[in-house]
Design a protein around this motif. Sequence first.
Motif, PDB file in Angstrom:
ATOM      1  N   GLN A 152       0.820  -1.217   0.000  1.00  0.00           N
ATOM      2  CA  GLN A 152       0.000   0.000   0.000  1.00  0.00           C
ATOM      3  C   GLN A 152       0.856   1.271   0.000  1.00  0.00           C
ATOM      4  OE1 GLN A 152      -3.202  -0.485  -0.549  1.00  0.00           O
ATOM      5  NE2 GLN A 152      -2.839  -2.677  -0.423  1.00  0.00           N
ATOM      6  N   MET A 156       0.667   3.018  -3.598  1.00  0.00           N
ATOM      7  CA  MET A 156      -0.563   3.788  -3.782  1.00  0.00           C
ATOM      8  C   MET A 156      -0.385   5.049  -4.619  1.00  0.00           C
ATOM      9  SD  MET A 156      -3.311   4.911  -0.884  1.00  0.00           S
ATOM     10  CE  MET A 156      -3.405   3.313  -0.077  1.00  0.00           C
ATOM     11  N   LEU A 189       1.563   5.537  -7.184  1.00  0.00           N
ATOM     12  CA  LEU A 189       1.552   5.106  -8.582  1.00  0.00           C
ATOM     13  C   LEU A 189       0.145   4.640  -8.986  1.00  0.00           C
ATOM     14  CD1 LEU A 189       4.117   3.125 -10.550  1.00  0.00           C
ATOM     15  CD2 LEU A 189       1.821   2.234 -10.462  1.00  0.00           C
ATOM     16  N   ARG A 190      -0.495   3.896  -8.085  1.00  0.00           N
ATOM     17  CA  ARG A 190      -1.858   3.417  -8.364  1.00  0.00           C
ATOM     18  C   ARG A 190      -2.779   4.580  -8.714  1.00  0.00           C
ATOM     19  NH1 ARG A 190      -3.375   0.461  -3.308  1.00  0.00           N
ATOM     20  NH2 ARG A 190      -1.620  -0.816  -3.953  1.00  0.00           N
ATOM     21  N   SER A 191      -2.518   5.726  -8.088  1.00  0.00           N
ATOM     22  CA  SER A 191      -3.374   6.894  -8.313  1.00  0.00           C
ATOM     23  C   SER A 191      -2.897   7.727  -9.498  1.00  0.00           C
ATOM     24  CB  SER A 191      -3.379   7.766  -7.065  1.00  0.00           C
ATOM     25  OG  SER A 191      -2.151   8.473  -6.945  1.00  0.00           O
ATOM     26  N   ILE A 216      -2.193  10.915  -5.638  1.00  0.00           N
ATOM     27  CA  ILE A 216      -1.988  10.769  -4.195  1.00  0.00           C
ATOM     28  C   ILE A 216      -0.515  10.929  -3.858  1.00  0.00           C
ATOM     29  CG2 ILE A 216      -1.939   9.045  -2.326  1.00  0.00           C
ATOM     30  CD1 ILE A 216      -4.490   7.871  -3.457  1.00  0.00           C
ATOM     31  N   HIS A 222      -3.398   0.913 -12.774  1.00  0.00           N
ATOM     32  CA  HIS A 222      -3.772   0.206 -11.542  1.00  0.00           C
ATOM     33  C   HIS A 222      -4.932   0.904 -10.831  1.00  0.00           C
ATOM     34  CE1 HIS A 222      -0.503  -2.532 -11.926  1.00  0.00           C
ATOM     35  NE2 HIS A 222       0.443  -1.688 -11.636  1.00  0.00           N
ATOM     36  N   GLY A 223      -5.484   1.901 -11.448  1.00  0.00           N
ATOM     37  CA  GLY A 223      -6.563   2.666 -10.824  1.00  0.00           C
ATOM     38  C   GLY A 223      -6.587   4.036 -11.449  1.00  0.00           C
ATOM     39  N   GLY A 224      -7.660   4.385 -12.077  1.00  0.00           N
ATOM     40  CA  GLY A 224      -7.602   5.546 -12.962  1.00  0.00           C
ATOM     41  C   GLY A 224      -8.385   6.768 -12.541  1.00  0.00           C
ATOM     42  N   TRP A 225      -8.546   7.011 -11.242  1.00  0.00           N
ATOM     43  CA  TRP A 225      -9.256   8.236 -10.881  1.00  0.00           C
ATOM     44  C   TRP A 225      -8.589   8.881  -9.672  1.00  0.00           C
ATOM     45  CZ3 TRP A 225     -11.160   3.294 -10.347  1.00  0.00           C
ATOM     46  CH2 TRP A 225     -11.430   2.848  -9.056  1.00  0.00           C
ATOM     47  N   PRO A 235      -8.915  10.035  -6.145  1.00  0.00           N
ATOM     48  CA  PRO A 235      -9.830   9.760  -5.032  1.00  0.00           C
ATOM     49  C   PRO A 235     -10.442  11.023  -4.432  1.00  0.00           C
ATOM     50  CG  PRO A 235      -7.821   8.480  -4.784  1.00  0.00           C
ATOM     51  CD  PRO A 235      -7.588   9.432  -5.930  1.00  0.00           C
ATOM     52  N   LEU A 241      -9.265   4.648  -4.332  1.00  0.00           N
ATOM     53  CA  LEU A 241      -8.964   3.683  -5.387  1.00  0.00           C
ATOM     54  C   LEU A 241      -9.363   2.277  -4.954  1.00  0.00           C
ATOM     55  CD1 LEU A 241      -5.457   5.116  -6.153  1.00  0.00           C
ATOM     56  CD2 LEU A 241      -7.447   5.274  -7.651  1.00  0.00           C
ATOM     57  N   HIS A 299      -6.885   2.137   6.204  1.00  0.00           N
ATOM     58  CA  HIS A 299      -6.802   3.459   5.573  1.00  0.00           C
ATOM     59  C   HIS A 299      -8.043   4.283   5.933  1.00  0.00           C
ATOM     60  CE1 HIS A 299      -4.532   0.964   2.316  1.00  0.00           C
ATOM     61  NE2 HIS A 299      -3.852   1.068   3.432  1.00  0.00           N
ATOM     62  N   ASP A 332       6.673   6.377 -14.506  1.00  0.00           N
ATOM     63  CA  ASP A 332       5.953   7.565 -14.016  1.00  0.00           C
ATOM     64  C   ASP A 332       5.275   7.272 -12.686  1.00  0.00           C
ATOM     65  OD1 ASP A 332       6.723   8.797 -16.300  1.00  0.00           O
ATOM     66  OD2 ASP A 332       4.760   8.702 -17.290  1.00  0.00           O
ATOM     67  N   HIS A 333       5.303   8.237 -11.826  1.00  0.00           N
ATOM     68  CA  HIS A 333       4.543   8.235 -10.560  1.00  0.00           C
ATOM     69  C   HIS A 333       5.019   7.200  -9.545  1.00  0.00           C
ATOM     70  CE1 HIS A 333       1.937  10.819 -12.824  1.00  0.00           C
ATOM     71  NE2 HIS A 333       1.541   9.856 -13.632  1.00  0.00           N
ATOM     72  N   VAL A 334       6.156   6.560  -9.805  1.00  0.00           N
ATOM     73  CA  VAL A 334       6.684   5.649  -8.782  1.00  0.00           C
ATOM     74  C   VAL A 334       7.061   6.477  -7.552  1.00  0.00           C
ATOM     75  CG1 VAL A 334       8.444   3.932  -8.226  1.00  0.00           C
ATOM     76  CG2 VAL A 334       7.515   4.078 -10.557  1.00  0.00           C
TER      77      VAL A 334
END
Lengths: 327, 372
Positions: free
Chosen positions: A97, A101, A103-105, A109, B121-124, B126, B133, B144, B341-343
């Motif tokens: 998590q 998370m 990257l997931r977002s 996030i 892995h999740g496209g919006w 939150p 997500l 969480h 990206d976004h890692v």
Amino acid sequence: MTTLTLAKALNEGMRKAMEDDSKVLVMGEDVGKLGGVFRVTDGLQKDFGEDRVIDTPLAESGIIGTAIGLALRGYRPVCEIQFDGFVFPAADQIITQLAKMPLRSLGAIRLPVVVRIPCGGGIGAVEHHSESPEAYFTHTAGLRVVACSNPADAYTMIQQAIRCDDPVVFFEPKRRYWDKAEVDTSLGGGDWPAFDEARVVRPGADITLLAYGPMVKTCLEAATAAEEDGRSVEVVDLRSLNPLDMPAVAESVRRTGRCVVVHEAPVFSGYGAELAARITEECFYSLEAPVLRVGGPSTPYPPSRLEEHYLPDLDRVLDAVDRSFAF
Amino acid sequence: MTADASRGAQAPPELVQLLTPEGERVEHPDYDIDLTPEEVRGLYRDLVMIRRVDLEAVALQRQGELGIWASLLGQEAAQIGSGRALTEADMAFPTYREHGVAWCRGVDPLNLLGLFRGVNHGGWDPAEHNFHLYTIVIGSQTLHAVGYAMGIQRDGAVGEDGAATIVYFGDGATSQGDVNESFIWASVFNAPVVFFCQNNQWAISEPLEKQSRIPLYRRASGFGFPGIRVDGNDVFACLAVTRQALKNAREGQGPTLIEAFTYRMGAHTTSDDPTRYRVQDELEAWKLKDPIERVRAYLFKNQLADQAFFDKIDAEADELGRDVRRRCLEMPDPEPLEIFDHVYTEPHRLMDEERARFAAYLAGFESEESSR
């Protein structure tokens, strides 16, 4: 300048971060009234209240999981894992998590969560209280992993970790908690060394020792001893393990031509393996000898009466230095 | 009927129900709901629309357009009822099956498909919908949600105009340590959170008996907060019970566990084959309790909707299905370098180094192509 122990420097760093940003929270087992089992959070609850310094239930997954939720709400939690060996119940939340998370977002996030872990041995403790689990976390993309080795870095690095918008696993060398040094608490963040930079803590010409956390001091002692044999030993404190400051490492090793990596964790599949591989790739033509590694055997951490045999010490480091020169 | 088939199909006596499977309104001493005809028609529309999205997604998977899909078939009332109980300020934490809640929160159904198609892995965002997500690891999101609720407390966003969180999980998740830890945390911190457990009777192939010897809602008492079992196929009851629990949470009365007693009418996911572990009779028994049919019956019997209304909703649902399909097929594959990206949020030299090296590697193929 003020003289602080490493534990107190962390405490002062957290205090400063909490004063600077009301969103910074401290949470963990016994961090409140007791001030933590190592007193690293001493006095914080008294001054910042129970809403900001939270004594949590004894559930490490719960600490990290709820810290993630607090971060989603805009807070910057600093979590204390009481001992290295207790991080594993939280490993799922950290790895599946916390690390993933953002990257997931797709970047929506940010999780500015700090996971403080007192690490390493040398304090005569029972099982699960002396481990060095850094490689589990450096292997997990999405986490930054750092280790402080001295009070001055402890003071600045904990504040940098708290300010960082990425999750940070922050290793504290527990047997160095009581080491004292001068810390300049008057410097602002702009004057601090960068969070992801290694530092040459002792310049030398003949061989590079790479270390972090508790082993930096051991390597400095080894360098002093080696000087008596006429060897000029450079010691590099990596400080940041992920990302690794490879340019600084390569610069040193190319200059000296020899390298020994030192950590407490088992050598096999340890962080030193990554260093050795990278140095071989990048500095091949500068190397006079293979990169050698000094660390724990591939066994669980032993009972404390045996830990002096397990932990790398001055002699084991010097032995590796000798072997490097023997090539 | 075999013993297995009767399991779960009989409504337990403690179940809160406001609308019977036949579409009859019934009274409950503790819960009531006063819905306008417009609101009931709205709930019906929600139920039909999300079932249609779900059906389309299953079809898309069968045709190779999605790698996998987790169907919500049978759980529409639990999700729409609880989802419509949320205020804008409330925050929802889903599993990977909460398509109905996502619908209520205004998430474009297309965005739900991304992770199942494998483009993300999740496209919006939150925060945009106050809908977190999808979480695939079972039960992780309960912590969480509690942490988020602790943030609400620290923000002072409590009271009538305040906010609460709701977190979704299934019967299987109740065995997870994280779920039990989240119960403890919510309890001792009196966090404004509603635990919404959809007990759909099956955790892939494992029946509820593999998770619990007692009804799940009764677990709450051991943690020190109320637990309620609601007919999860009754959208009125799910709405009423969730609304009350959220209100209690906002007003400082702490957490509630809601067990929505429902049934997973489809497979666990499109990769699953439920014929290997459950009997057809059980499914048939639950079909009689369909969450949509009873609202339709209620609307019809009470002359709150006519055939033209039902036809209109069906047509709208078909249009939504077509739209989701069309846009799913148009969804572009990500570029290879997006792996990096976004890692990390802040600059990270290892990412930069590996991205550059991979870009150079890929570029090598391009120059090879052009030199031919």
